[in-house]
Enzyme design. Sequence first.
Site, PDB file in Angstrom:
ATOM      1  N   HIS A 295      24.046  87.542  60.749  1.00  0.00           N
ATOM      2  CA  HIS A 295      23.098  86.510  60.326  1.00  0.00           C
ATOM      3  C   HIS A 295      23.687  85.116  60.556  1.00  0.00           C
ATOM      4  O   HIS A 295      24.314  84.528  59.676  1.00  0.00           O
ATOM      5  CB  HIS A 295      22.710  86.687  58.867  1.00  0.00           C
TER       6      HIS A 295
ATOM      7  N   SER B  10      16.491  91.009  59.741  1.00  0.00           N
ATOM      8  CA  SER B  10      16.447  89.738  59.029  1.00  0.00           C
ATOM      9  C   SER B  10      15.592  88.746  59.806  1.00  0.00           C
ATOM     10  O   SER B  10      15.878  88.456  60.962  1.00  0.00           O
ATOM     11  CB  SER B  10      17.862  89.172  58.872  1.00  0.00           C
TER      12      SER B  10
END
Length: 232
Positions: free
Chosen positions: A110, A163
């Site tokens: 991320h 995500s």
Amino acid sequence: MDDPNCPSLLQRQMKRAGSAGNNLSQGNNMSKTLLREFYALCKDGICQDLLTEREKREVENGTLYLSGRLQTADKQNGNGRVYPYSVLKREMDNYKKIVEDNRACGELDHPDDSVVNLKNVSHIVTDVWWEGKDVMGKMKVLDTPSGRILKDLVNAGVKLGISSRGLGSVTESANGTVTVENDFQLICFDMVSEPSTPNAFMFPRNEGNISTRLREVKENNINDLFKKILGE
């Protein structure tokens, strides 16, 4: 580094940001922040019905496809935020054009950036669709350094998630509900090791106003997994 085959989404999104920003009142001092929402990959299983004949042939030659829930509208997620259906639908309509152009790249882990870094690309989203208020998607794991690590993690049985990464502002109501505002711009979908929303696991297919930097991140162990796989 820019690549004509998979350019940064930020420039396209910033154009839309101007029009979306005009919908906010001049007295509204909200600032856009990086918003991330995590959804887990589906539990193990094989779903040949979602693969095209070409994709089935690719799978026979070792290609890996993943699918599952990418986002959810009008429902508070594990990070305490609600994405209005109208906002999410607009962004998914725009994102689908990127998918159709074969440019919907995503990264492993991320990152903090508001652009897709090509050196870290691990997969490409090949299809998105709605199931009620859920955004579903299918992605192809690429034969890149990050893609090979992702494939090894999946083959090792590591539980992974998806995500969403985007820019936008949020408001908090008197009852504590945090709502993503109309200026939200979807950037991409990344692969991560720990989601924040339950019942959204992907699986391999073998065939008042607040403005804060929001890291939709629960501490995860994907960096440790990198080191183990790379033998560091």
